[in-house]
Design an enzyme around this catalytic site. Structure first.
Site, mmCIF file in Angstrom:
data_model
loop_
_atom_site.group_PDB
_atom_site.id
_atom_site.type_symbol
_atom_site.label_atom_id
_atom_site.label_comp_id
_atom_site.label_asym_id
_atom_site.label_seq_id
_atom_site.Cartn_x
_atom_site.Cartn_y
_atom_site.Cartn_z
ATOM 1 N NE ARG A 179 36.278 -91.851 -27.075
ATOM 2 C CZ ARG A 179 36.668 -92.595 -28.125
ATOM 3 N NH1 ARG A 179 35.983 -93.686 -28.473
ATOM 4 N NH2 ARG A 179 37.732 -92.269 -28.821
ATOM 5 C CB SER A 228 39.340 -86.414 -24.250
ATOM 6 O OG SER A 228 40.467 -86.675 -25.058
ATOM 7 C CD GLU A 298 36.023 -88.722 -24.067
ATOM 8 O OE1 GLU A 298 37.029 -89.426 -23.874
ATOM 9 O OE2 GLU A 298 35.804 -88.127 -25.144
#
EC number: 1.3.1.98
Length: 305
Positions: A179, A228, A298
C-alpha cells in the site's frame, strides 16, 4: 473558512497557462466522504505540458496537493492552504489496449482500466474492477484487491516533479511495498502502462463478476465512505482487529464504523471531517488497547482542522 486569493498573482506569472485556476473552491463534493473545507487554489491542468508549465512557474514555498476522485481521502474542515491539483478525466482519463499492453491516464478510473483490458481479452487486471479510485492513486499507494496489486502489472509510469520536470519510472523505480510506493511524494503521476496476458474473454468477465459481487455483498459501497480505512498489519486483517475491539457500529457525531464491514468508516449524513478522523483515532486506540497492535491509516488525511 476562506484563504487569501492568490490566483491573480499566479495568472500574472504564468501568461501561457491553459488550465483553470479557482480560488477558495469547496472540496467536499470532490471526496467520497462529502466533507472538508476549501482549497485556497484548485488547479485543473489542460494536459501534461500545462501541468509541467504550472509547476515550473509556481513558487517553491507554495504547498501542492493532488486530489483524484477522493475515494481514499479526508479533507479536513479548515481546508487546504496552497494549491490542490485535480487531473480532469477529459485530459488524463483515457485508457486503451494493444496486444497485452494497457495504457491509462492518471485520472482513468481503476474500474474503467479493467473494463478496457477485458474488452481486449487482456487478463491480470481484473482486480482493478473492485477498486474505487484512479490510476494516479493506484500508482501512489500500490493499490490492490482480490489477490492482485499494481506492482504485479505495471511496466512504467510517467509523472511530473515539483519543479516541472517530467519523469518516467520503471516498475523497479517505483519501489513498491504494501500500500505504498517509494517515489518522491511530490511527483504527480500522469499516466502508466501495464502488461497483462491474453486470456479467454469469458474467464476474464467471470472473474470481474466475482470481484463486483464481493464488493456488493461485503462492502458498504452505497454509503459515503472512503474505502478501507486502515492497512492490514502483517499477519492480520484490520477489520477483524476492529471488530474484536468492539468497534463495529461505533459512532462519533455523524461518523460511524460500518456494520457491514468494520474497516470502513461512513458519513451517516451530517458528519464533519473532524468526526470521521476522531472516530478513526478512537478505533486505533481501542485496537491498540485490546490487541497491542497499532493500526496505520490507509486513508490519506490532508488540510487543517
Amino acid at each position: 473558512m476562506s484563504f487569501p486569493d492568490i490566483t491573480p498573482s499566479l495568472k500574472a506569472t504564468m501568461p501561457d497557462l491553459r488550465g483553470r485556476l479557482l480560488a477558495n473552491q469547496s472540496l467536499a463534493e470532490l471526496t467520497w466522504f462529502r466533507v472538508g473545507g476549501p482549497a485556497q487554489v484548485l488547479f485543473t491542468p489542460a494536459d501534461e505540458d500545462d501541468l509541467a508549465y504550472f509547476l515550473a512557474h509556481l513558487a517553491s514555498d507554495i504547498p501542492v496537493y493532488v486530489v483524484g476522485v477522493g475515494s481514499n481521502l479526508i479533507v479536513r474542515d479548515g481546508g487546504i492552504a496552497g494549491v490542490v491539483i485535480r487531473l480532469a478525466p477529459r485530459a488524463f482519463g483515457e485508457a486503451s489496449a494493444s496486444g497485452d499492453i494497457v495504457t491509462a491516464g492518471a485520472a482513468a478510473l481503476d474500474k474503467r482500466v479493467a473494463e478496457v483490458a477485458a474488452s481486449a481479452n487482456i487478463g491480470g487486471l481484473e482486480f482493478y474492477f473492485g477498486i474505487p479510485g484512479t490510476i494516479g492513486g493506484a500508482l501512489r499507494m500500490n493499490a490492490g484487491a482480490n489477490g492482485g496489486e499494481t506492482k504485479d502489472v505495471l511496466i512504467e509510469a510517467r509523472g511530473v516533479g515539483r519543479d516541472g520536470t517530467k519523469h518516467v519510472f520503471s516498475n523497479a523505480d517505483m519501489k513498491f511495498v504494501y500500500r505504498n510506493s517509494g517515489v518522491d511524494p511530490s511527483i504527480i503521476f500522469t499516466s502508466a502502462r501495464f502488461r497483462g496476458e491474453v486470456k479467454d474473454a469469458d474467464a476474464i468477465r467471470a472473474r470481474m463478476a466475482e470481484v463486483q459481487s464481493h464488493r456488493e455483498t461485503a462492502q458498504p459501497i452505497r454509503e459515503k465512505t472512503g474505502g478501507s480505512t486502515f492497512k492490514n498489519p502483517p499477519g492480520h486483517s484490520a477489520w477483524k482487529l476492529v471488530d474484536a475491539a468492539g468497534c463495529r457500529g461505533l459512532r462519533v457525531g455523524g461518523a460511524q464504523v460500518s456494520e457491514m464491514h468494520c474497516n470502513f468508516l461512513i458519513n451517516t449524513g451530517d458528519a464533519t471531517a473532524h468526526d470521521i478522523e476522531t472516530l478513526g483515532e478512537t478505533v486505533r486506540a481501542r485496537v491498540k488497547a485490546n490487541s497491542g497492535i497499532e493500526l496505520h491509516w490507509e486513508i490519506k488525511r490532508i488540510g487543517v482542522s
